[in-house]
Scaffold this active site. Structure first.
Site, short mmCIF file in Angstrom:
data_model
loop_
_atom_site.label_atom_id
_atom_site.label_comp_id
_atom_site.label_asym_id
_atom_site.label_seq_id
_atom_site.Cartn_x
_atom_site.Cartn_y
_atom_site.Cartn_z
N ARG A 47 0.86 -1.20 0.00
CA ARG A 47 0.00 0.00 0.00
C ARG A 47 0.90 1.25 0.00
NH1 ARG A 47 -4.98 1.75 3.92
NH2 ARG A 47 -6.55 1.81 2.33
N LYS A 92 -9.86 4.16 16.15
CA LYS A 92 -9.74 2.93 15.36
C LYS A 92 -8.26 2.78 15.02
CE LYS A 92 -11.28 1.01 10.89
NZ LYS A 92 -12.06 1.34 9.68
N ASP A 140 -5.50 1.05 13.21
CA ASP A 140 -5.37 0.19 12.04
C ASP A 140 -3.92 -0.25 11.83
OD1 ASP A 140 -6.18 -1.16 9.78
OD2 ASP A 140 -7.18 0.55 8.85
N ASN A 191 -2.03 -1.81 8.29
CA ASN A 191 -2.44 -2.25 6.97
C ASN A 191 -1.40 -2.94 6.10
OD1 ASN A 191 -5.23 -1.84 6.52
ND2 ASN A 191 -4.89 0.34 6.81
N CYS A 206 -7.91 -3.01 14.35
CA CYS A 206 -8.16 -3.24 12.93
C CYS A 206 -6.82 -3.55 12.28
CB CYS A 206 -8.75 -1.98 12.31
SG CYS A 206 -9.08 -2.11 10.54
N SER A 207 -6.83 -4.45 11.32
CA SER A 207 -5.63 -4.63 10.51
C SER A 207 -6.14 -5.02 9.14
CB SER A 207 -4.74 -5.72 11.11
OG SER A 207 -3.65 -5.97 10.26
N GLY A 220 -9.16 -4.82 8.38
CA GLY A 220 -10.20 -5.73 8.88
C GLY A 220 -9.57 -6.70 9.85
N ASP A 272 -7.35 -11.37 17.41
CA ASP A 272 -6.90 -12.44 18.30
C ASP A 272 -7.13 -12.01 19.74
OD1 ASP A 272 -4.41 -10.92 19.22
OD2 ASP A 272 -4.01 -11.05 17.07
N ASP A 309 -12.66 -6.31 6.17
CA ASP A 309 -12.95 -5.23 5.23
C ASP A 309 -14.09 -5.60 4.30
OD1 ASP A 309 -11.31 -3.28 6.10
OD2 ASP A 309 -9.71 -3.59 4.64
N GLU A 325 -35.91 4.30 3.86
CA GLU A 325 -34.73 3.63 4.44
C GLU A 325 -34.28 4.33 5.73
OE1 GLU A 325 -32.20 1.71 0.77
OE2 GLU A 325 -32.44 3.88 0.77
C1 GLA Z 1 -8.21 -0.48 6.25
C2 GLA Z 1 -9.40 -0.65 7.16
C3 GLA Z 1 -10.59 0.06 6.56
C4 GLA Z 1 -10.27 1.52 6.36
C5 GLA Z 1 -9.03 1.66 5.51
C6 GLA Z 1 -8.59 3.10 5.45
O1 GLA Z 1 -8.35 -1.17 5.06
O2 GLA Z 1 -9.67 -1.98 7.39
O3 GLA Z 1 -11.72 -0.10 7.38
O4 GLA Z 1 -10.08 2.12 7.62
O5 GLA Z 1 -7.96 0.90 6.01
O6 GLA Z 1 -7.45 3.27 4.69
#
Ligand code: GLA
Length: 737
Positions: free
Chosen positions: A447, A480, A482, A484, A530-531, A533, A538, A552, A618
């Site tokens: 990325r 959050k 993350d 990635n 988050c990683s 998703g 764990d 994700d 909705e």
């Molecule tokens: C990851 C997260 C997503 C979002 C993106 C942002 O993929 O899992 O939910 O936050 O990064 O870049």
């Protein structure tokens, strides 16, 4: 008392509510594993070990002269070492200064303490020390030649049939010891044919179940990606062929660790099964200086003789009660809206406020600003590392934006990815030596980003400071966190050449220190892991982040199997789950709103779509759904979870049952639609046989309420109405009359 010592027979029994774990110190001071399974009273199961001279299975020197049947090559052991006649996979590989790689552990001593064991710098089960439910056994073993002492640790949670196993190594010798492999646990199951269930996947398609026979030879799953990974879970199950949701034996193994792991299984020459679980040895090599200690992460070992359902529920309770911590994890978690799938990088402060205002009207409580709010981050190629708000894009400072969101009546949360940096950032410019890369080689990009070296304490201190500044200077009550990419090019600049094998574990220890400091100092902030998703989903991360963005993939039909697989080891309260747009952004599938909602409600619930683009109908529906979620919150998040279907069925169904069994919520999602449908009939376990339940289809006033007893729902079953809407779903409330 869960731990019982019999000095005459030199037996240690660990009793839990429905299991016994037994070990015996034999005449050679070897620690033999004699039983783990259902209750055995006060029997000594060592009588059932059959001693035979198997040929090519050598004997320890002290035994061999008189008994050629005594061999470590087949005896069931508590903890296995490499090099002294056990030719199976082994848990401990140690190199002495003289190059010898042989290790032989003998029993020295043991003692029992009240409460659960606290592991320095690592996540683990916790509980009130005066609670009789908790007790910890320490068994001290030693290798007389090298001076390596190994303490095997068993922390018992009596009521949940769970034993937290870990080990502590200490060099009491005179020279350096190099630890090349150190498993946290070894379990030898001497008899029986077993199957292994593990959870495999990939980004956005995590935790698919694979169940197969354990055959002769070695099988393993693990991760060398720096994280526990999307690909192979550090949770797996051993079971009998006939074991199902409600019957049969099974053992669960859950590693309370977020880094590189391996589960290895071997069925040996005698048909015995050995399971080893610990830090992955591929990139591990730890210098244990004189008097130094190495604490190994914990494995939650669980046993059920009533099938997977009970095993799962015990693991869920354990995670909810004994793993997750912090004020926010115990309070009702807010219903959130995240702007990622609504806007991706393309937003302004104004757009966010527009979404937040509408969200608030619908009953949503927390607004989360995802990626793209800082530096020059307008796509995923740049900007990581400089955590300063892009005021031009937001139209104001982070603090002001937070205040605006608060003024609307919502909490404010942000996305961060603190373990990463982009090359075109100030952080990289100032500290190019802080990224993970090997000398003389260009690092792998993923990325377009690089990993920051959390194995370096100076880097961790910097991250703590920079995040603390953000959290102290804006009204942020949710983060959050993350991560990635996978980590390769593993090399830590702060580590000497002979300590590079410690990099991966030190990275995880660094991460845990940062998270421990931040979650302690900012106890009013809810942290969500988050990683990409579920790449670091764990029990280790759950100690710091009580909820984790599960995947994700927000397609509700794919989510059914992801949530189903995840639910074997982890409770719904940990599964970040959002209602997203239809057609779905990952799969293009169109699904009804009620089904997206039903699926997301089986998790820590939220929304992730541009609600300003929804129809009036909705919006009204969402308002109603949020009201329903809040009404059933306790039942969904704290009730007992029952799987009512298997993945092969034409629908996925599950139930949550409350403590006194006066209420349950059944969710049913159809995977497909066909003409002239047959009814779906499910048996509902977990209820009170003697209670009569009103059966109410939520949001379907046209369907008449009818009544069945708990016994009838279990033994007769419930017929679910068919539907001719593709991917339709129902939520059905059972309530005591
Ligand atoms: C990851 C997260 C997503 C979002 C993106 C942002 O993929 O899992 O939910 O936050 O990064 O870049």
């Amino acid at each position: 008392m869960p731990i019982i010592w019999d000095p005459n027979r030199r037996l240690i029994n660990i009793e839990t509510k429905t299991s016994t774990y037994q070990m015996k110190i034999d005449e050679y001071n070897n620690l033999i594993h004699t039983h783990y399974g259902g209750k055995i009273g006060d029997s000594d199961m060592s009588s059932e070990i059959v001693y035979l001279d198997r040929g090519f299975s050598g004997n320890p020197y002290e035994a061999g002269k008189k008994d050629r049947t005594y061999s470590l090559d087949y005896l069931p052991q508590e903890y296995s070492c490499f090099g002294t006649g056990d030719f199976r996979i082994t848990g401990l590989h140690v190199k002495e200064a003289n190059g010898s790689k042989v290790c032989s552990l003998h029993y020295k001593n043991h003692y029992v303490c009240k409460g659960l064991y606290s592991i320095k710098g690592l996540p683990r089960i916790h509980g009130n020390a005066d609670d009789d439910n908790y007790e910890t056994l320490f068994v001290e073993m030693t290798d007389e030649v090298s001076g390596l002492d190994v303490t095997l640790i068993y922390s018992v949670i009596y009521d949940l049939d769970i034993i937290g196993r870990s080990a502590r190594l200490r060099n009491n010798g005179n020279e350096l010891l190099t630890i090349e492999k150190a498993a946290s646990m070894n379990l030898d199951i001497p008899y029986g044919n077993w199957q292994w269930i593990r959870y495999i996947g990939r980004h956005a398609m995590e935790r698919n179940i694979v169940r197969s026979d354990i055959y002769h030879g070695v099988q393993s799953v693990g991760s060398v990606r720096g994280t526990s990974s999307h690909h192979y879970q550090p949770f797996s199950i051993i079971c009998k062929k006939e074991t199902n949701e409600t019957a049969g034996e099974c053992y669960g193994f859950s590693f309370v660790y977020s880094g590189e792991h391996i589960t290895e299984i071997e069925k040996d020459q005698t048909g015995s099964t050995r399971v080893i679980l610990g830090i992955h040895p591929d990139n591990f090599c730890w210098r244990l200086e004189q008097e130094a200690e190495l604490e190994l992460p914990q494995v939650l070992l669980s046993y059920s003789n009533e099938g997977f359902g009970k095993l799962s529920r015990n693991n869920h309770r354990c995670i909810n009660r004994n793993i997750v911590r912090g004020k926010r994890s115990k309070e009702r978690r807010p219903v959130l809206i995240n702007n990622w799938e609504a806007t991706y990088f393309d937003f302004t402060g104004e757009k966010l406020i527009e979404i937040a205002k509408l969200a608030h009207e619908m009953g949503i409580e927390l607004f989360v600003m995802d990626d793209g709010w800082f530096g020059n981050r307008n796509d995923d190629n740049c900007g990581l590392g400089d955590w300063t708000a892009n005021e031009e894009k937001l139209g104001c400072s982070l603090k002001e934006l937070g205040k605006k969101i608060n003024d609307i009546g919502m909490e404010f949360g942000i996305w961060v990815e603190p373990e990463m940096v982009s090359e075109n950032s100030e952080l990289y410019e100032n500290h190019p030596d802080w990224v993970v890369k090997t000398p003389g080689r260009n690092p792998n990009l993923a990325r377009n980003q690089l990993v920051i070296d959390f194995a370096n304490p100076e880097v961790c201190d910097y991250i703590i400071k920079s995040l603390s500044d953000i959290l102290s200077n804006a009204p942020i009550s949710y983060v959050k966190w993350d991560m990635n990419r996978s980590i390769c090019d593993k090399h830590g600049n702060s580590l000497d050449a002979d300590r590079q094998g410690e990099f991966s574990h030190r990275y995880v220890l660094g991460l845990y220190r940062v998270l421990e400091t931040l979650t302690t100092n900012f106890e009013d902030v809810l942290f969500e892991g988050c990683s990409g998703g579920g790449g670091r989903y764990d029990a280790g991360m759950m100690y710091y982040t009580p909820q984790i963005w599960l995947s994700d993939n927000t397609d509700p039909i794919n989510r059914l199997s992801i949530q189903y697989g995840s639910g074997f080891g982890y409770p719904v309260s940990t599964m970040g789950s959002h209602v997203s747009a239809s057609p779905n952004h990952q799969t293009g599938r169109q699904t009804p709103l009620n089904t997206r909602t039903t699926v997301a409600m089986a998790g820590s619930f939220g929304y992730e779509l541009d609600i300003t683009k929804l129809s009036m109908e909705e919006k009204q529906q969402i308002k109603k759904d949020i009201y329903t979620f809040k009404e059933y919150y306790e039942l969904i998040q704290k009730g007992d979870y029952y799987r009512l279907s298997s993945l092969e069925d034409k629908c996925t169904a599950w139930a949550m049952v409350n403590n006194d069994k006066s209420e349950a919520l059944i969710s049913v999602v159809y995977h497909d639609v066909e003409a002239n449908q047959l009814p779906t009939h499910i048996s509902v376990p977990g209820l009170d046989n003697n209670i009569e339940y009103n059966i109410i289809y939520i949001d379907h006033e046209e369907i008449p309420v009818h009544r069945l007893s708990g016994m009838a729902l279990l033994n007769g079953g419930l017929s679910i109405l068919p539907s001719n809407i593709e991917y339709d779903s129902y939520m059905i409330h059972l309530v005591k009359r």
